[in-house]
Scaffold this motif. Structure first.
Motif, PDB file in Angstrom:
ATOM      1  N   UNK A   1       0.904  -1.365  -0.034  1.00 26.43           N
ATOM      2  CA  UNK A   1       0.100  -0.049  -0.089  1.00 26.43           C
ATOM      3  C   UNK A   1       0.960   1.067   0.111  1.00 26.43           C
ATOM      4  N   UNK A   2       0.239   2.340  -0.582  1.00 28.71           N
ATOM      5  CA  UNK A   2       1.049   3.597  -0.458  1.00 28.71           C
ATOM      6  C   UNK A   2       0.942   4.296   0.823  1.00 28.71           C
ATOM      7  N   UNK A   3      -0.099   4.231   1.615  1.00 23.78           N
ATOM      8  CA  UNK A   3       0.029   4.378   3.122  1.00 23.78           C
ATOM      9  C   UNK A   3      -0.385   3.069   3.844  1.00 23.78           C
ATOM     10  N   UNK A   4       0.800   2.834   4.501  1.00 21.56           N
ATOM     11  CA  UNK A   4       0.690   1.596   5.195  1.00 21.56           C
ATOM     12  C   UNK A   4       0.416   1.800   6.468  1.00 21.56           C
ATOM     13  N   UNK A   5      -0.856   1.241   7.057  1.00 18.71           N
ATOM     14  CA  UNK A   5      -1.245   1.554   8.527  1.00 18.71           C
ATOM     15  C   UNK A   5      -1.341   0.400   9.212  1.00 18.71           C
ATOM     16  N   UNK A   6      -0.941   0.489  10.588  1.00 12.52           N
ATOM     17  CA  UNK A   6      -0.763  -0.554  11.463  1.00 12.52           C
ATOM     18  C   UNK A   6      -2.193  -0.835  12.483  1.00 12.52           C
TER      19      UNK A   6
ATOM     20  N   UNK B   1      15.109   1.384 -13.254  1.00 14.95           N
ATOM     21  CA  UNK B   1      14.678   0.428 -12.461  1.00 14.95           C
ATOM     22  C   UNK B   1      13.211   0.068 -12.277  1.00 14.95           C
ATOM     23  N   UNK B   2      12.673  -0.958 -11.824  1.00 12.05           N
ATOM     24  CA  UNK B   2      11.404  -1.339 -11.619  1.00 12.05           C
ATOM     25  C   UNK B   2      10.926  -1.966 -10.731  1.00 12.05           C
ATOM     26  N   UNK B   3       9.954  -1.752  -9.902  1.00  9.37           N
ATOM     27  CA  UNK B   3       9.345  -2.735  -8.875  1.00  9.37           C
ATOM     28  C   UNK B   3       7.955  -2.741  -8.529  1.00  9.37           C
ATOM     29  N   UNK B   4       7.265  -3.672  -8.112  1.00  7.51           N
ATOM     30  CA  UNK B   4       5.901  -3.525  -7.754  1.00  7.51           C
ATOM     31  C   UNK B   4       5.704  -3.394  -6.545  1.00  7.51           C
ATOM     32  N   UNK B   5       6.520  -2.940  -5.758  1.00  9.14           N
ATOM     33  CA  UNK B   5       6.543  -2.390  -4.205  1.00  9.14           C
ATOM     34  C   UNK B   5       6.343  -0.964  -4.240  1.00  9.14           C
ATOM     35  N   UNK B   6       5.976  -0.416  -3.291  1.00 14.73           N
ATOM     36  CA  UNK B   6       6.001   0.935  -2.785  1.00 14.73           C
ATOM     37  C   UNK B   6       7.217   1.152  -2.110  1.00 14.73           C
ATOM     38  N   UNK B   7       8.314   1.674  -2.870  1.00 10.18           N
ATOM     39  CA  UNK B   7       9.583   1.959  -2.177  1.00 10.18           C
ATOM     40  C   UNK B   7       9.658   2.895  -1.279  1.00 10.18           C
TER      41      UNK B   7
END
Length: 446
Positions: free
Chosen positions: A54-59, A273-279
């Motif tokens: 997620x772009x904004x990862x909550x806990x 560079x490429x990624x499927x993660x939100x770095x």
């Protein structure tokens, strides 16, 4: 009177015609475990949840992995609940899909998000082109990506492509190379997620004869092979933390030493560079170095999902059909086109290409056959590899790897008594890599 009419009906300039005005927003966590965190909704959609992607990862334990999506539109901010367990509330109402035209508060589990709209709007530039290399687009979102990459291609800057699996990041990377002054040079691909950690340095920088057991001769690494051209670092988000400082130094100096060598090798290379993660989120979690992120993200491009650009489905499908049949005049049958237009495409353009290839193979618009590749080879005792020859190599490899992970990782974890560190040690994997793989299996579970 004529003068005033002329002012009212003034012809739009080319620049205005290629600029899309969107309503963005500033999102702040007002209440909850993550109070104080904030982010911005720009040209790309913003996904909020507890999942690592997620772009904004909550806990917040009451928030789903992919809970809600916020997307800038011309008339307001689109809020879409992504099938969350506990729902998304605007005021006292639970919402599934709503357009915000004024500031408001969204409640997710025990978290409250304050949403402030950007009244002056976002000016998003669009490319006049409908293609960039082998990539095609009618949608404003993808034409904005084309605009950014066209400009990046003309300069020797490092580019970071971020987007879900299957969105065509590899196609765009190759297009950047093909449109640059380096087009006559090599285009070298390194899959950072597929190389064993102990071999990664050798793959990137090469090695000298005798540097380690099995090093029978000197070998040039990917940086040397890409000299004068472009190095594409795919799945950069999977690069182990321990290897990141060496890559950072090579990017900063464009120089390195081969494994086991003492001589400095200088190269002239552009990196995409490429990624499927939100770095950015990976940096916050300390799973990715901040300095390396900023070195890679000189031009940072978010590639939209196919579900966010439905205008592109049929043009892409027709292009895939013509390519697979070899018939430049092939068109989509009406029943097949309707089927494609009504599907959500969780696998993005890669899934669309596979569906079109299955259609071309079996010449039937049968949903079960097209969207369940196992149906083509369904019979007692069928091996898991059967039917994979119908798929592109990288898609077939991804499916086999996913089957392998589903079969092996849960059993390894059970054998380790539920301890991820112990399971990682027994598998010979970095702990963070195993955590990532298990999270991905969890997110992809139906």
């Amino acid at each position: 009177m004529q003068d005033e009419d002329a002012k009212v009906t003034r012809k739009a300039t080319a620049s205005e015609l290629l600029t899309l005005r969107l309503v963005g927003a500033e999102v702040t966590v007002d209440v909850g475990p993550d109070a104080g965190r904030s982010c911005t909704v720009g040209p790309s959609s913003l996904v909020i949840g507890t999942g690592s992607g997620c772009d904004l990862c909550l806990s917040d334990r009451l928030v789903s992995r992919r809970h809600v999506e916020l997307r800038a539109e011309a008339d307001g901010l689109r809020v879409t609940d992504l099938g969350s367990l506990n729902g998304t509330r605007l005021g006292t109402s639970r919402v599934r899909d709503v357009l915000l035209t004024e500031d408001g508060a969204l409640a997710l589990g025990e978290t409250t998000l304050r949403v402030r709209l950007q009244r002056d709007g976002l000016g998003v530039s669009l490319s006049p082109r409908r293609s960039f290399g082998a990539a095609l687009a009618e949608s404003p979102g993808m034409r904005h990506v084309f605009d950014l990459l066209e400009k990046a291609a003309k300069n020797d800057v490092t580019v970071l492509l971020e987007g879900d699996s299957g969105t065509g990041k590899d196609v765009l990377a190759h297009a950047v190379h093909a449109e640059s002054s380096r087009r006559q040079g090599p285009f070298v691909v390194v899959d950072c997620g597929a190389i064993p950690e102990q071999l990664l340095e050798s793959e990137l920088f090469g090695h000298e004869k005798g540097a380690f057991t099995g090093a029978l001769q000197q070998r040039a690494g990917a940086f040397e092979q890409a000299h004068g051209g472009t190095l594409f670092l795919d799945e950069i988000g999977e690069l182990p933390l321990e290897a990141q400082p060496k890559l950072l130094r090579a990017l900063e100096s464009r120089a390195f030493r081969r494994v086991g060598g003492s001589q400095t090798v200088k190269v002239d290379v552009r990196v995409v560079a490429a990624t499927n993660r939100r770095l950015r989120e990976a940096v916050r979690r300390r799973e990715f170095r901040e300095d390396l992120f900023y070195r890679l993200a000189v031009v940072h491009v978010a590639v939209p999902r196919l579900a966010d650009r439905p205008e592109d489905v049929l043009p892409l499908a027709e292009s895939f059909l013509r390519r697979v049949t070899g018939d430049e005049r092939a068109v989509l049958p009406d029943d097949f086109a309707k089927l494609l237009s009504s599907y959500a495409w969780p696998g993005n353009a890669r899934e669309l290409r596979n569906v079109v290839e299955r259609f071309a193979t079996f010449d039937r618009a049968d949903p079960k056959l097209l969207f369940d590749p196992g149906a083509a080879t369904e019979r007692p005792g069928a091996a898991p590899f059967e039917g994979l020859e119908l798929l592109p190599y990288h898609e077939a490899k991804r499916r086999v790897l996913e089957l392998f992970h589903r079969a092996v990782l849960p059993r390894a974890l059970e054998r380790a008594g539920g301890s991820v560190p112990k399971a990682a040690e027994e598998l010979g994997l970095p702990r963070q890599s195993l955590y990532r793989m298990l999270n991905q299996l969890d997110e992809e579970s139906p």
